[in-house]
Design an enzyme around this catalytic site. Structure first.
Site, short mmCIF file in Angstrom:
data_model
loop_
_atom_site.label_atom_id
_atom_site.label_comp_id
_atom_site.label_asym_id
_atom_site.label_seq_id
_atom_site.Cartn_x
_atom_site.Cartn_y
_atom_site.Cartn_z
CB CYS A 145 5.31 -4.62 30.06
SG CYS A 145 6.14 -6.18 29.84
CD GLU A 186 2.45 0.15 30.63
OE1 GLU A 186 3.21 0.97 31.17
OE2 GLU A 186 2.83 -0.98 30.26
CD GLU A 227 13.20 -5.83 27.61
OE1 GLU A 227 12.14 -5.60 26.98
OE2 GLU A 227 14.20 -6.35 27.10
CE LYS A 277 14.32 -0.91 44.29
NZ LYS A 277 12.92 -1.29 44.41
P1 NDP Z 1 8.49 1.85 38.24
O1 NDP Z 1 9.03 1.97 36.89
O2 NDP Z 1 8.54 3.03 39.13
O3 NDP Z 1 9.23 0.66 39.03
C1 NDP Z 1 10.02 -0.36 38.48
C2 NDP Z 1 11.24 -0.60 39.36
O4 NDP Z 1 12.10 0.53 39.36
C3 NDP Z 1 10.91 -0.85 40.83
O5 NDP Z 1 11.84 -1.76 41.36
C4 NDP Z 1 11.09 0.52 41.41
O6 NDP Z 1 11.32 0.49 42.79
C5 NDP Z 1 12.32 1.00 40.68
N1 NDP Z 1 12.48 2.45 40.65
C6 NDP Z 1 11.56 3.43 40.84
N2 NDP Z 1 12.12 4.65 40.69
C7 NDP Z 1 13.42 4.44 40.41
C8 NDP Z 1 14.52 5.30 40.13
N3 NDP Z 1 14.40 6.62 40.12
N4 NDP Z 1 15.72 4.75 39.87
C9 NDP Z 1 15.87 3.43 39.86
N5 NDP Z 1 14.87 2.56 40.12
C10 NDP Z 1 13.66 3.05 40.38
O7 NDP Z 1 7.03 1.34 38.19
P2 NDP Z 1 5.96 1.45 39.36
O8 NDP Z 1 6.06 0.25 40.15
O9 NDP Z 1 6.06 2.73 40.12
O10 NDP Z 1 4.64 1.52 38.53
C11 NDP Z 1 4.20 2.75 37.95
C12 NDP Z 1 3.57 2.49 36.61
O11 NDP Z 1 4.55 1.98 35.73
C13 NDP Z 1 2.50 1.43 36.64
O12 NDP Z 1 1.27 1.96 36.92
C14 NDP Z 1 2.57 0.88 35.26
O13 NDP Z 1 1.77 1.65 34.42
C15 NDP Z 1 3.99 1.04 34.86
N6 NDP Z 1 4.78 -0.20 34.96
C16 NDP Z 1 5.11 -0.80 33.83
C17 NDP Z 1 5.82 -1.96 33.85
C18 NDP Z 1 6.19 -2.63 32.60
O14 NDP Z 1 6.77 -3.69 32.63
N7 NDP Z 1 5.87 -2.06 31.48
C19 NDP Z 1 6.19 -2.61 35.09
C20 NDP Z 1 5.82 -1.87 36.27
C21 NDP Z 1 5.13 -0.71 36.17
P3 NDP Z 1 10.05 0.58 43.76
O15 NDP Z 1 9.13 -0.54 43.43
O16 NDP Z 1 10.67 0.41 45.08
O17 NDP Z 1 9.43 1.92 43.52
#
Ligand code: NDP
Length: 794
Positions: free
Chosen positions: A300, A397, A266, A192
């Site tokens: 990250c 973050e 992660e 996904k």
């Molecule tokens: P998320 O953790 O929400 O998203 C990561 C993935 O998980 C996406 O594919 C997302 O889908 C999916 N997801 C979201 N909610 C669920 C759930 N309840 N169950 C299963 N999968 C889910 O990160 P965001 O993209 O919303 O970003 C928000 C914040 O997170 C950012 O501002 C940043 O600070 C942090 N972030 C950190 C990352 C890292 O590697 N450390 C990476 C990305 C974000 P979808 O995109 O469709 O919502």
């Protein structure tokens, strides 16, 4: 304009990368994609879709399907069907498939790089030179693991069907990090992608099918968070591998608790970037550029917390600001820009809000006064100086191009500040003194440390965090194990819990009454009365009271954890020293073998021969871990750069152990010994029904030179004490062997500090069977591997 004027100005002209092929690919699909299931595109069964946008312009790029329950069911069924035949293929055949995928990525590298830059907003210079070549390298590297799986992982089998959920910051690279090991080792995948950036995953699936990947082996279901949640909850998924925010990672830990799904997370970070006064300052300034302005800071492991030694702080800041003012922000497809667009308006607003808050909390704002592109989501390179270590921007973050800086005086203070975070993903240390840099690297709470470098990655070198940055590793041998499960545990049957027999009242007898034998608890190297001053009777299967033990409570657990925390010296004791103590414990147990055997027989009702065999096996197991203490070592990786990465197994810290109800002595030893061999300190709760073997053990510990606080023992209710350990934020890991409900409870309650859990889901281990009960299966779970990158040479 004269040539001389060009030389004087040296200004950049536009250098746009052609996007016609990428736009052509979108046009061929009429700007509309279904899911990729069972080898082909499939429309969403709900008919629902969403738009995906181009961050640099805000224009709609394509319409994507929203994965419904029916779509996820369809994809999981396809993956399930393919998994058996895929796993049965000889390793060499899978290696060829992965090799084909690596070659395919290289052949289409430019197309993938351009689609990625358009979809995510990151500079094509980075997708072309970093994301896509690294992704290809992952497939090559893992083709190799498939090839040698038979010999290298002969005692493991694939996990099965894996649900993988990835974020938007490195859409294609994260796909490679997840898909390559999963497929190489015989699993099938439902992926996904993030809702903002699904295009390269769909492109990859399409190209992979054309490269001959069998249908169902890789499926891509697009959608929003809810689609991810459907995958997480699916009953026929064996593992979830997630990269994203700590918040969602926590949710996933809770939702998968007790399901038996394996899980790797992660998550986020707030990684320190430490500059000592003897660092190569210009090198370190360039390091900051790569640490926080690479990928617009949406990384990250971004080095987002600058810790600069006080003496050089003004000079460092001056040079950093000068360098910042030369960075160029522009259109992602311009090959001469340093920074592109932020992934989406919502992320831009989040960055703006956090920076505002940082200023309100007292930080000084420095932003490069540079030309910014019009339209789209852009944010300038930013530094917040004079930040307090407790302020929001120093702890949260930001996930944008914003570094925060503070100063320190001594190396100890640098380490303290660096570790003052709930995260523990990465760290970067800058010093020309190798002794200082390595000393600090060893003391940082981080899964990855770069010495005089930053943001280096390679498929052979594990990547992953500590603390709330999640658990599990991606890449290398450690990463391969995340997609395998031990063969020896396949035959384990649900455990029959021993009854807790009621005491039969015994008639008083004439003669000499025995002296009271109430075992206390064992905390900090001393016997301690339980806080509540309650005790419980331990009764033989026939109802005879064998003794009393203290009824430990939450406060006793708190004391035991504090004692274990205070015994941190054990983690830095030499492996030789730890081995000696394990042998010494064995020696002392051996001299009292008969007494322990009699105790086991009385508590459990087993024959004296069986009880004696359990004691012998316990002595042997102590020897095994004495042997391993100085032999379970790390590796020196040779990634493709001039340098090495040292993969160092490190203790987890303080580990709770809920011992199995059966094998009261051997079960206890089998879990405690590998943990202390690897330098952990333990708070153990012995078998609830049969704790006396563990309480008799106090005197063995007292005479075996075990330092105070290394092993603490609290008797009482496994559920109650387990709850206290699972919710304690100074407990780094919890091992629980008991009922399925206990496993579920431990996994669920561990979310507070995302402690590592090792549970058996109610399956009984045959502790006498060495293949099931000892060795690397346990040692691997007793450590985290830290990778320290040390570049050298030209
Ligand atoms: P998320 O953790 O929400 O998203 C990561 C993935 O998980 C996406 O594919 C997302 O889908 C999916 N997801 C979201 N909610 C669920 C759930 N309840 N169950 C299963 N999968 C889910 O990160 P965001 O993209 O919303 O970003 C928000 C914040 O997170 C950012 O501002 C940043 O600070 C942090 N972030 C950190 C990352 C890292 O590697 N450390 C990476 C990305 C974000 P979808 O995109 O469709 O919502």
């Amino acid at each position: 304009m004269s040539v001389a004027k060009y030389f004087d100005e040296m200004s950049y002209g536009p250098a746009p990368e052609a996007d016609s092929e990428a736009r052509g690919w979108l046009a061929r699909h009429e700007g509309k994609f279904g899911h990729f299931i069972n080898g082909g595109f499939t429309p969403s069964q709900s008919g629902k879709s969403f738009d995906t946008f181009e961050p640099a312009t805000g224009a709609v790029l394509a319409k994507l399907a929203i994965g419904s329950k029916a779509d996820v069911d369809h994809a999981v069924a396809a993956a399930r069907k393919a998994q058996g035949p895929w796993a049965k293929l000889p390793g060499h055949a899978r290696a060829r498939h992965l090799y084909a995928l690596a070659r395919m990525i290289q052949r289409h590298a430019r197309l993938i790089a351009v689609v990625e830059a358009i979809d995510n907003g990151k500079p094509v210079r980075e997708t072309r030179d970093i994301d896509i070549p690294l992704a290809a390298r992952h497939f090559y590297h893992h083709a190799g693991w498939a090839q040698i799986q038979d010999t290298e992982f002969s005692d493991h089998i694939p996990v099965g069907v894996v649900g993988q959920i990835i974020p938007w910051n490195f859409p294609f690279l994260m796909l490679a990090w997840k898909v390559a090991p999963a497929l190489a080792l015989g699993n099938t995948v439902v992926l996904k992608p993030a809702e903002f950036t699904s295009l390269t995953a769909l492109l990859f699936a399409e190209l992979a099918a054309a490269a001959g990947l069998p249908a169902g082996v890789l499926n891509v279901v697009t959608g929003e968070g809810e689609t991810g949640a459907l995958l997480v909850d699916h009953g026929d998924v064996d593992k979830i591998a997630f990269t994203g925010s700590t918040e969602v990672g926590r949710l996933i830990r809770e939702r998968t608790a007790g399901s038996g799904k394996s899980l790797t997370l992660e998550l986020g970070g707030k990684s320190p970037f430490i500059v000592f006064d003897d660092a190569d300052i210009d090198g370190a300034v360039e390091g900051v550029v790569d640490a926080i302005w690479f990928n617009q800071g949406q990384v990250c492991c971004a080095g987002s917390r600058l810790l600069v030694q006080e003496g050089i702080a003004p000079l460092f800041q001056e040079r950093l600001l000068r360098r910042m003012s030369t960075l160029r922000v522009g259109q992602p497809l311009d090959k001469c820009i340093d920074m592109g667009a932020i992934v989406a308006p919502v992320q831009l607003s989040r960055i703006e809000a956090l920076v505002k808050q940082g200023v309100a909390e007292g930080a000084t704002l420095h932003q490069a006064q540079i030309e910014m592109p019009q339209g789209g989501s852009f944010y300038p390179p930013t530094l917040l100086s004079g930040v307090q270590s407790s302020s929001t921007v120093a702890t949260e973050e930001i996930f944008g191009p914003v570094a925060v800086s503070m100063t320190f005086r001594t190396p100890d203070e640098a380490i303290q500040l660096a570790n003052n975070s709930r995260y523990g993903l990465a760290a970067s240390v800058w010093s020309e003194t190798i002794g200082l840099a390595l000393n600090v690297a060893a003391k940082l709470a981080a899964g990855v440390v770069w010495v005089n470098a930053t943001n280096l990655f390679d498929a052979a070198v594990g990547f992953g965090g500590k603390r709330e940055s999640g658990f599990g590793r991606e890449g290398g041998r450690e990463g391969a194990y995340e997609y395998l499960k031990p063969k020896a545990w396949q035959g384990r049957k649900p455990r029959a819990m021993p009854a807790l027999p009621a005491a039969k009242p015994a008639a008083g007898e004439f003669g000499m009454p025995s002296l009271d034998r109430t075992a206390k608890l064992y905390v900090g190297g001393k016997q301690a009365r339980p806080d509540g001053n309650y005790s419980r009777s331990i009764v033989s299967p026939k109802g005879k009271v064998l003794g009393e033990v203290g009824e430990g409570n939450r406060k006793d657990i708190r004391n035991a954890v504090a004692a274990a925390q205070a015994a941190a010296g054990w983690s830095s004791a030499t492996a030789h020293n730890r081995a000696q103590i394990l042998y010494y414990i064995a020696e002392n147990l051996s001299s009292r073998a008969d007494e322990f055997a009699a105790r086991i027989a009385a508590m459990t009702g087993v024959s004296s021969g069986k009880a004696a065999a359990e004691v012998e096996a316990s002595i042997e197991r102590l020897f095994t871990y004495g042997a391993w203490a100085d032999k379970y070592e790390g590796a020196v990786h040779v990634p493709p750069l001039r340098g090495v990465a040292l993969a160092m197994p490190e203790s987890l810290g303080v580990v709770g152990v809920l011992c199995p109800p059966e094998a009261p002595l051997l079960g206890f030893i089998s879990l405690v010994a590998p943990l202390i061999a690897m330098g952990n300190r333990v708070v153990a709760v012995p078998s609830e029904a049969h704790p006396l073997a563990a309480t008799d053990f106090y005197s063995i510990l007292e005479t075996s030179d075990v330092p105070a606080g290394v092993i603490n023992i609290v008797t009482g209710s496994t559920d109650e004490l387990g709850k206290a350990l699972a919710t304690h934020n100074d407990v780094d890991a919890l091992w629980a062997f008991g009922t399925a409900e206990l496993s579920a409870m431990v996994e669920k309650l561990s979310v507070g500090n995302l402690k590592r859990t090792f549970v058996d889901h109610g399956k009984a281990t045959d502790w006498m069977n060495r293949a099931e009960a000892e060795g690397a299966l346990y040692l691997r779970r007793a450590v985290d591997v830290k990778n320290i990158w040390i570049p050298y040479g030209e």
